[in-house]
Design a protein around this motif. Structure first.
Motif, PDB file in Angstrom:
ATOM      1  N   SER A 187       0.826  -1.215   0.000  1.00  0.00           N
ATOM      2  CA  SER A 187       0.000   0.000   0.000  1.00  0.00           C
ATOM      3  C   SER A 187       0.857   1.261   0.000  1.00  0.00           C
ATOM      4  O   SER A 187       0.356   2.346  -0.282  1.00  0.00           O
ATOM      5  N   VAL A 226       3.305  -6.600 -10.684  1.00  0.00           N
ATOM      6  CA  VAL A 226       2.487  -7.778 -10.364  1.00  0.00           C
ATOM      7  C   VAL A 226       2.186  -8.521 -11.655  1.00  0.00           C
ATOM      8  O   VAL A 226       1.856  -7.894 -12.668  1.00  0.00           O
ATOM      9  N   TRP A 244     -18.920  -8.588  -8.488  1.00  0.00           N
ATOM     10  CA  TRP A 244     -18.130  -8.681  -9.728  1.00  0.00           C
ATOM     11  C   TRP A 244     -16.941  -9.627  -9.580  1.00  0.00           C
ATOM     12  O   TRP A 244     -16.362 -10.070 -10.570  1.00  0.00           O
ATOM     13  N   ASP A 269      -7.025   5.738  -5.805  1.00  0.00           N
ATOM     14  CA  ASP A 269      -7.087   4.305  -5.510  1.00  0.00           C
ATOM     15  C   ASP A 269      -8.524   3.801  -5.617  1.00  0.00           C
ATOM     16  O   ASP A 269      -8.792   2.760  -6.227  1.00  0.00           O
ATOM     17  N   GLN A 295      -9.477   3.770  -9.232  1.00  0.00           N
ATOM     18  CA  GLN A 295      -8.794   2.687  -9.939  1.00  0.00           C
ATOM     19  C   GLN A 295      -9.487   1.352  -9.663  1.00  0.00           C
ATOM     20  O   GLN A 295      -9.663   0.536 -10.562  1.00  0.00           O
ATOM     21  N   ASN A 296      -9.902   1.155  -8.409  1.00  0.00           N
ATOM     22  CA  ASN A 296     -10.659  -0.059  -8.065  1.00  0.00           C
ATOM     23  C   ASN A 296     -11.921  -0.197  -8.890  1.00  0.00           C
ATOM     24  O   ASN A 296     -12.280  -1.278  -9.343  1.00  0.00           O
ATOM     25  N   HIS A 301     -11.175  -1.121 -12.393  1.00  0.00           N
ATOM     26  CA  HIS A 301     -10.880  -2.552 -12.450  1.00  0.00           C
ATOM     27  C   HIS A 301     -12.174  -3.381 -12.358  1.00  0.00           C
ATOM     28  O   HIS A 301     -12.370  -4.336 -13.118  1.00  0.00           O
ATOM     29  N   ALA A 302     -13.047  -2.998 -11.423  1.00  0.00           N
ATOM     30  CA  ALA A 302     -14.304  -3.746 -11.253  1.00  0.00           C
ATOM     31  C   ALA A 302     -15.151  -3.647 -12.525  1.00  0.00           C
ATOM     32  O   ALA A 302     -15.726  -4.637 -12.979  1.00  0.00           O
ATOM     33  N   PHE A 319       0.936   8.102  -7.260  1.00  0.00           N
ATOM     34  CA  PHE A 319       0.448   6.734  -7.064  1.00  0.00           C
ATOM     35  C   PHE A 319       0.918   6.155  -5.728  1.00  0.00           C
ATOM     36  O   PHE A 319       1.152   4.960  -5.606  1.00  0.00           O
ATOM     37  N   SER A 320       1.011   7.038  -4.721  1.00  0.00           N
ATOM     38  CA  SER A 320       1.498   6.580  -3.414  1.00  0.00           C
ATOM     39  C   SER A 320       0.465   5.742  -2.677  1.00  0.00           C
ATOM     40  O   SER A 320       0.790   5.052  -1.725  1.00  0.00           O
ATOM     41  N   ARG A 321      -0.778   5.785  -3.091  1.00  0.00           N
ATOM     42  CA  ARG A 321      -1.819   5.029  -2.394  1.00  0.00           C
ATOM     43  C   ARG A 321      -2.493   3.974  -3.255  1.00  0.00           C
ATOM     44  O   ARG A 321      -3.375   3.265  -2.795  1.00  0.00           O
ATOM     45  N   SER A 324      -2.684   0.512  -5.649  1.00  0.00           N
ATOM     46  CA  SER A 324      -2.085  -0.810  -5.574  1.00  0.00           C
ATOM     47  C   SER A 324      -1.393  -1.162  -6.887  1.00  0.00           C
ATOM     48  O   SER A 324      -1.886  -0.833  -7.962  1.00  0.00           O
ATOM     49  N   PRO A 325      -0.247  -1.885  -6.783  1.00  0.00           N
ATOM     50  CA  PRO A 325       0.399  -2.344  -8.021  1.00  0.00           C
ATOM     51  C   PRO A 325      -0.466  -3.339  -8.788  1.00  0.00           C
ATOM     52  O   PRO A 325      -0.168  -3.666  -9.931  1.00  0.00           O
ATOM     53  N   LEU A 326      -1.560  -3.795  -8.184  1.00  0.00           N
ATOM     54  CA  LEU A 326      -2.518  -4.650  -8.891  1.00  0.00           C
ATOM     55  C   LEU A 326      -3.106  -3.953 -10.099  1.00  0.00           C
ATOM     56  O   LEU A 326      -3.413  -4.583 -11.100  1.00  0.00           O
ATOM     57  N   VAL A 349      -2.062  -0.582 -11.319  1.00  0.00           N
ATOM     58  CA  VAL A 349      -1.265   0.477 -11.946  1.00  0.00           C
ATOM     59  C   VAL A 349       0.060  -0.133 -12.402  1.00  0.00           C
ATOM     60  O   VAL A 349       0.775  -0.731 -11.608  1.00  0.00           O
ATOM     61  N   VAL A 355       3.743   0.541 -14.695  1.00  0.00           N
ATOM     62  CA  VAL A 355       4.605   1.588 -15.230  1.00  0.00           C
ATOM     63  C   VAL A 355       5.492   0.971 -16.297  1.00  0.00           C
ATOM     64  O   VAL A 355       6.020  -0.121 -16.106  1.00  0.00           O
ATOM     65  N   LEU A 360     -19.919  -0.082 -11.064  1.00  0.00           N
ATOM     66  CA  LEU A 360     -19.827  -1.534 -10.939  1.00  0.00           C
ATOM     67  C   LEU A 360     -20.635  -2.192 -12.056  1.00  0.00           C
ATOM     68  O   LEU A 360     -21.676  -1.669 -12.466  1.00  0.00           O
ATOM     69  N   PRO A 361     -20.175  -3.330 -12.562  1.00  0.00           N
ATOM     70  CA  PRO A 361     -20.944  -4.014 -13.622  1.00  0.00           C
ATOM     71  C   PRO A 361     -22.269  -4.518 -13.052  1.00  0.00           C
ATOM     72  O   PRO A 361     -22.369  -4.782 -11.859  1.00  0.00           O
TER      73      PRO A 361
END
Lengths: 268, 268
Positions: free
Chosen positions: A80, A89, A191, B45, B48-49, B52-53, B79-81, B83-85, B87, B89, B255-256
């Protein structure tokens, strides 16, 4: 801090001997646990910076576990505070046609960490033994052959500068039921639910046996497995963060030596 | 919040009209600026979630700027907060032999964001016009041809679900001198210093002209350029974080829809 030793897999390891509900790395109340994780996440960022500055070595974190065992959540919380500059990842899915047209380690080798980088594998090459073995697509001889190949592959990585940390996120069957049910019942989690997860759940015992075999066959001194009691998400996060920080501290990372020709240089 | 409009590049844009020392997005004292950035990083963050969702759209952030303009620092702080999930680079270096054996957009296309992902390009396809043009390896006709190709490429990305955000980190020549000097003088920054940077610095004016041409030629309604006054690191971080958060909010992520067959399903 408790010892990791009990959770490091040796030759006679039994998965059933580790209770997924244990939480030896949880201390204090919830607020203090949050603060501990935050402090570890910040130290991880500092250590990652140093790994990058040093620019020679790499770290590979392998996360394995049953569905809902918390691989994504681990990545979210343990990393985090780290920058995406230095942490990558890779999520391994069922192999596609192109991947299947190569040996099973081909797609893994393509995404090993580069110098100065932490790479996290969300699932890994272990799926290419666990799944075909439980599904009956390969026999016991082939399983043994693959685990020997995997040990050779991991030794190559270690001998060429990669520290390999392998964690199995260990949850109970009951905990999985609750997490799957929550994905069905709670609109903001829906989801994440996949109907296939229920079919895999039916093979729970076979997968536990397959995991035990994987852990015992491939936990080596150069790339040991750790089993992480993971029914408690906070425990899981703290234990893995602690393990990573300890591992990186032990690497004795240091800034590279300065180029002496820079002394006295003035930019115009 | 100040308007981004002044910093969005139109047809008659002059780089010299933007003072790198401006800081319109800085408000309050240092502590409050830190808190603002932290709040934006946390909102990023959450967004971004949701990206992703939702799992359909992508975001590409292109960061360009002279050496020491703060591309790495922007990524670290904005991007300090997150997740690498979600984002990733990609740092573009001088092309290697294999990359040079393909068209210059080949290596870029290979690393565009996937659905649900934010991809950050630390340098980009623009280097493949800026550098050869300043070095005299390509002529004005080839520059025009490449900028037309780049516009076509970016239109493809946009039309297939990618939001493209392009930022030029604009620093003064004086600020660059101070940052390079600090890399020479301060032991913990020395590993970042590269002797080549001094040679590129000698071509400062040619690069400023090349940047102005790049910005004017490729700032389109589908993929506009923003010039970020970046002598102040805190201003640069806040302005880019603000721009990203605004952009993601405007995408109206959701959300889907739930699969109706899940209703009442009970996990055994």
């Amino acid at each position: 801090m408790p010892s990791f030793k009990k959770y490091r897999v040796g030759k006679k390891f039994k998965l059933a001997d580790v209770d997924p509900g244990e939480s030896p790395f949880l201390e204090g109340d919830e607020a203090s646990q949050g603060a501990q994780l935050d402090a570890l996440a910040e130290e991880l960022d500092e250590l990652q910076n140093l790994l990058h500055a040093e620019g020679r070595r790499k770290l590979l974190l392998v996360l394995q576990g049953m569905d809902t065992s918390g691989k994504d959540g681990t990545i979210r919380w343990v990393f985090s505070r780290t920058s995406p500059l230095g942490v990558r990842v890779n999520a391994f899915k069922a192999p596609n046609d192109n991947e299947r047209a190569h040996d099973y380690l081909w797609r893994c080798h393509a995404v090993v960490p580069r110098s100065g980088e932490i790479m996290v594998w969300n699932r890994s090459h272990y799926e290419d033994v666990l799944v075909p073995w439980v599904e009956g697509w390969i026999d016991e001889d082939e399983v043994r052959r693959r685990y020997a190949q995997i040990q050779d592959f991991e030794r190559l990585l270690v001998e060429t500068g990669t520290t390999v940390v392998k964690c199995m996120l260990h949850i109970s069957k009951k905990e999985q039921r609750e997490r799957l049910q929550a994905r069905i019942d709670e609109p903001d989690k829906r989801w994440k639910f996949q109907m296939d997860d229920l079919q895999v759940r039916e093979k729970w015992d076979a997968y536990q046996r397959a995991y035990e075999q994987a852990l015992c066959s491939t936990s080596s001194s150069h790339a040991p497995w750790h089993v992480i009691p993971a029914d408690s998400k906070r425990h899981r996060n703290l234990m893995i963060a602690q393990l990573l920080v300890s591992t990186l501290r032990d690497m004795k990372l240091a800034l590279p030596p300065a180029d002496p020709s820079l002394k006295g240089l003035v930019v115009k």
